[in-house]
Design a protein around this motif. Structure first.
Motif, PDB file in Angstrom:
ATOM      1  N   ILE A 152      49.804 -35.552 -19.973  1.00  0.00           N
ATOM      2  CA  ILE A 152      48.932 -36.154 -19.259  1.00  0.00           C
ATOM      3  C   ILE A 152      48.138 -37.196 -20.512  1.00  0.00           C
ATOM      4  N   THR A 153      49.327 -37.501 -21.479  1.00  0.00           N
ATOM      5  CA  THR A 153      48.969 -39.029 -22.156  1.00  0.00           C
ATOM      6  C   THR A 153      49.516 -39.797 -21.464  1.00  0.00           C
ATOM      7  N   LEU A 154      50.241 -39.502 -20.465  1.00  0.00           N
ATOM      8  CA  LEU A 154      51.017 -41.080 -19.855  1.00  0.00           C
ATOM      9  C   LEU A 154      50.807 -41.142 -18.842  1.00  0.00           C
ATOM     10  N   ALA A 155      50.112 -39.949 -17.831  1.00  0.00           N
ATOM     11  CA  ALA A 155      49.237 -40.268 -16.873  1.00  0.00           C
ATOM     12  C   ALA A 155      47.773 -41.437 -17.103  1.00  0.00           C
ATOM     13  N   PHE A 156      47.041 -40.966 -18.650  1.00  0.00           N
ATOM     14  CA  PHE A 156      45.801 -42.369 -19.153  1.00  0.00           C
ATOM     15  C   PHE A 156      47.053 -43.004 -19.070  1.00  0.00           C
ATOM     16  N   SER A 157      47.543 -43.268 -20.067  1.00  0.00           N
ATOM     17  CA  SER A 157      48.418 -44.402 -20.247  1.00  0.00           C
ATOM     18  C   SER A 157      49.034 -45.226 -18.943  1.00  0.00           C
ATOM     19  N   PHE A 158      49.508 -45.079 -17.903  1.00  0.00           N
ATOM     20  CA  PHE A 158      49.770 -45.418 -16.666  1.00  0.00           C
ATOM     21  C   PHE A 158      48.027 -46.485 -16.054  1.00  0.00           C
ATOM     22  N   LEU A 159      46.711 -45.469 -16.216  1.00  0.00           N
ATOM     23  CA  LEU A 159      45.993 -45.840 -15.267  1.00  0.00           C
ATOM     24  C   LEU A 159      45.277 -47.507 -16.253  1.00  0.00           C
ATOM     25  N   VAL A 160      45.174 -46.896 -17.823  1.00  0.00           N
ATOM     26  CA  VAL A 160      44.954 -48.172 -18.547  1.00  0.00           C
ATOM     27  C   VAL A 160      45.095 -49.494 -18.858  1.00  0.00           C
ATOM     28  N   SER A 161      46.674 -49.142 -18.895  1.00  0.00           N
ATOM     29  CA  SER A 161      47.955 -50.014 -19.065  1.00  0.00           C
ATOM     30  C   SER A 161      47.553 -51.179 -17.663  1.00  0.00           C
ATOM     31  N   ALA A 162      47.221 -50.858 -16.758  1.00  0.00           N
ATOM     32  CA  ALA A 162      46.819 -51.280 -15.584  1.00  0.00           C
ATOM     33  C   ALA A 162      45.554 -51.901 -15.609  1.00  0.00           C
ATOM     34  N   LEU A 163      44.691 -50.834 -15.394  1.00  0.00           N
ATOM     35  CA  LEU A 163      42.936 -51.442 -15.288  1.00  0.00           C
ATOM     36  C   LEU A 163      42.796 -52.545 -16.975  1.00  0.00           C
ATOM     37  N   ASN A 164      43.553 -52.316 -17.684  1.00  0.00           N
ATOM     38  CA  ASN A 164      43.186 -53.658 -18.683  1.00  0.00           C
ATOM     39  C   ASN A 164      43.464 -54.734 -18.268  1.00  0.00           C
ATOM     40  N   VAL A 165      44.329 -55.110 -17.869  1.00  0.00           N
ATOM     41  CA  VAL A 165      45.336 -56.470 -17.020  1.00  0.00           C
ATOM     42  C   VAL A 165      44.007 -57.120 -16.506  1.00  0.00           C
ATOM     43  N   TYR A 166      43.258 -56.547 -15.828  1.00  0.00           N
ATOM     44  CA  TYR A 166      42.086 -56.891 -14.851  1.00  0.00           C
ATOM     45  C   TYR A 166      40.445 -57.279 -15.961  1.00  0.00           C
ATOM     46  N   PHE A 167      41.202 -55.792 -16.770  1.00  0.00           N
ATOM     47  CA  PHE A 167      39.892 -55.591 -17.331  1.00  0.00           C
ATOM     48  C   PHE A 167      39.676 -55.925 -18.801  1.00  0.00           C
ATOM     49  N   ARG A 168      39.527 -56.716 -19.553  1.00  0.00           N
ATOM     50  CA  ARG A 168      40.009 -56.763 -20.893  1.00  0.00           C
ATOM     51  C   ARG A 168      39.439 -56.114 -21.318  1.00  0.00           C
ATOM     52  N   ASP A 169      37.714 -56.346 -21.708  1.00  0.00           N
ATOM     53  CA  ASP A 169      37.488 -55.438 -22.259  1.00  0.00           C
ATOM     54  C   ASP A 169      37.524 -53.956 -22.199  1.00  0.00           C
ATOM     55  N   LEU A 170      38.249 -53.270 -21.779  1.00  0.00           N
ATOM     56  CA  LEU A 170      39.171 -51.883 -21.958  1.00  0.00           C
ATOM     57  C   LEU A 170      39.282 -51.137 -23.059  1.00  0.00           C
ATOM     58  N   GLU A 171      40.082 -52.534 -23.808  1.00  0.00           N
ATOM     59  CA  GLU A 171      40.704 -51.898 -24.862  1.00  0.00           C
ATOM     60  C   GLU A 171      40.316 -51.863 -25.796  1.00  0.00           C
ATOM     61  N   HIS A 172      39.079 -52.658 -26.129  1.00  0.00           N
ATOM     62  CA  HIS A 172      37.868 -52.743 -27.146  1.00  0.00           C
ATOM     63  C   HIS A 172      37.247 -51.063 -26.966  1.00  0.00           C
ATOM     64  N   ILE A 173      36.805 -51.371 -25.312  1.00  0.00           N
ATOM     65  CA  ILE A 173      35.976 -50.094 -24.942  1.00  0.00           C
ATOM     66  C   ILE A 173      36.890 -48.517 -25.767  1.00  0.00           C
ATOM     67  N   LEU A 174      37.758 -48.664 -25.748  1.00  0.00           N
ATOM     68  CA  LEU A 174      38.200 -46.965 -25.567  1.00  0.00           C
ATOM     69  C   LEU A 174      38.720 -47.127 -26.888  1.00  0.00           C
ATOM     70  N   GLY A 175      37.974 -47.414 -27.588  1.00  0.00           N
ATOM     71  CA  GLY A 175      37.872 -46.914 -29.179  1.00  0.00           C
ATOM     72  C   GLY A 175      36.988 -46.042 -29.493  1.00  0.00           C
ATOM     73  N   ILE A 176      35.666 -46.503 -29.087  1.00  0.00           N
ATOM     74  CA  ILE A 176      34.531 -46.051 -28.750  1.00  0.00           C
ATOM     75  C   ILE A 176      34.653 -44.832 -28.371  1.00  0.00           C
ATOM     76  N   VAL A 177      35.157 -45.021 -26.524  1.00  0.00           N
ATOM     77  CA  VAL A 177      35.804 -42.859 -26.164  1.00  0.00           C
ATOM     78  C   VAL A 177      36.260 -42.383 -26.871  1.00  0.00           C
ATOM     79  N   MET A 178      37.534 -42.955 -27.750  1.00  0.00           N
ATOM     80  CA  MET A 178      38.294 -42.521 -28.480  1.00  0.00           C
ATOM     81  C   MET A 178      36.987 -41.107 -29.088  1.00  0.00           C
ATOM     82  N   MET A 179      36.743 -42.396 -29.775  1.00  0.00           N
ATOM     83  CA  MET A 179      35.825 -41.201 -31.032  1.00  0.00           C
ATOM     84  C   MET A 179      34.694 -40.589 -30.418  1.00  0.00           C
TER      85      MET A 179
END
Length: 258
Positions: A152-179
């Motif tokens: 499950i961790t690898l699944a979400f990691s593949f997804l966010v690592s690829a999407l963040n290349v095109y949408f850089r704000d995702l890396e910052h949004i993830l902090g709020i999502v994880m909280m």
């Protein structure tokens, strides 16, 4: 997908070296070095023991252990996903200059996180014995839960690592999502506290069966719910197939985008 797995296997030495690099550099320059892998969870446990035994007394026996056995797996999941979000960009020189399966990068992040989790379990086992909760034969089921969480961790990691290349704000949004995700996962409260009418929504969270299983095995000393765990594994496999395909599509333009 079988061919992709074979290609990753051919680059296993690179994966191994990236994992070693991450483990070596994580605490590089610190006095204790790699010992922080043990010290961090130990210090967390001491803090929880003091707070929940003297200040915030909660009506759950040895609540600090109840919390601890769920928190360490959560830290593995949340940290791996958040670090994976920036791993392609952080390794842009590698991506631009040489060919290798790009999925090696998030894979190395999750695998190094898994190694830290396994070392953390040493502290958990010792703590279970000292706190007189003890270790039961249900421990034999622990590897199954770890494997499901890894998928499950690898699944979400593949997804966010690829999407963040095109949408850089995702890396910052993830902090709020994880909280927010943390509080929708039964880490600081038992599953029985959730009202029945809301229980089904909590089980839409793929981390709920994982954390519940860890607590069943380590805190309650009983077998996990195998039906729930099996469904969780199936969901994890479906998510990783989807995420991996998204990753393969988006990776074609990584070099141009970073």
């Amino acid at each position: 997908m079988i061919e992709n797995i074979k290609e990753i296997y051919r680059y296993r030495e690179m994966l191994k070296n990236l994992v070693k690099k991450d483990l070596r550099t994580r605490y590089k320059g610190s006095f204790l070095g790699f010992l922080w892998t043990f010290v961090n969870p130990l210090l967390q446990l001491i803090v929880y023991t003091i707070i929940f035994s003297t200040v915030m007394r909660i009506n759950i026996d040895k609540f600090y252990m109840f919390l601890f056995v769920g928190l360490l797996p959560w830290i593995f999941f949340s940290t791996s996903v958040q670090v994976s979000a920036g791993t392609i960009i952080a390794n842009k020189d590698l991506v631009k200059k040489i060919y290798f399966p790009r999925e090696i990068l998030p894979l190395s992040v999750v695998t190094s996180g898994l190694v830290n989790l396994l070392f953390g379990f040493i502290i958990i086992f010792i703590s279970l014995i000292i706190s007189k909760i003890g270790i039961t034969v249900s421990l034999v089921y622990l590897p199954i839960v770890i494997i499901v969480e890894y998928i499950i961790t690898l699944a979400f990691s593949f997804l966010v690592s690829a999407l963040n290349v095109y949408f850089r704000d995702l890396e910052h949004i993830l902090g709020i999502v994880m909280m927010a995700w943390f509080y929708f996962t039964p880490i600081i409260f038992p599953i029985r506290m959730i009202p029945k009418e809301y229980l089904k929504y909590f089980f839409l969270n793929p981390m709920t069966p994982i954390i519940v299983s860890y607590k069943d095995i380590l805190y309650y000393g009983r077998s996990p719910d195998f039906l729930m765990l099996g469904i969780s594994m199936l969901i994890g496999l479906l998510i990783i197939i989807f995420s991996y395909n998204v990753f393969k599509i988006l990776q074609k333009n990584f070099a141009e985008e970073i």
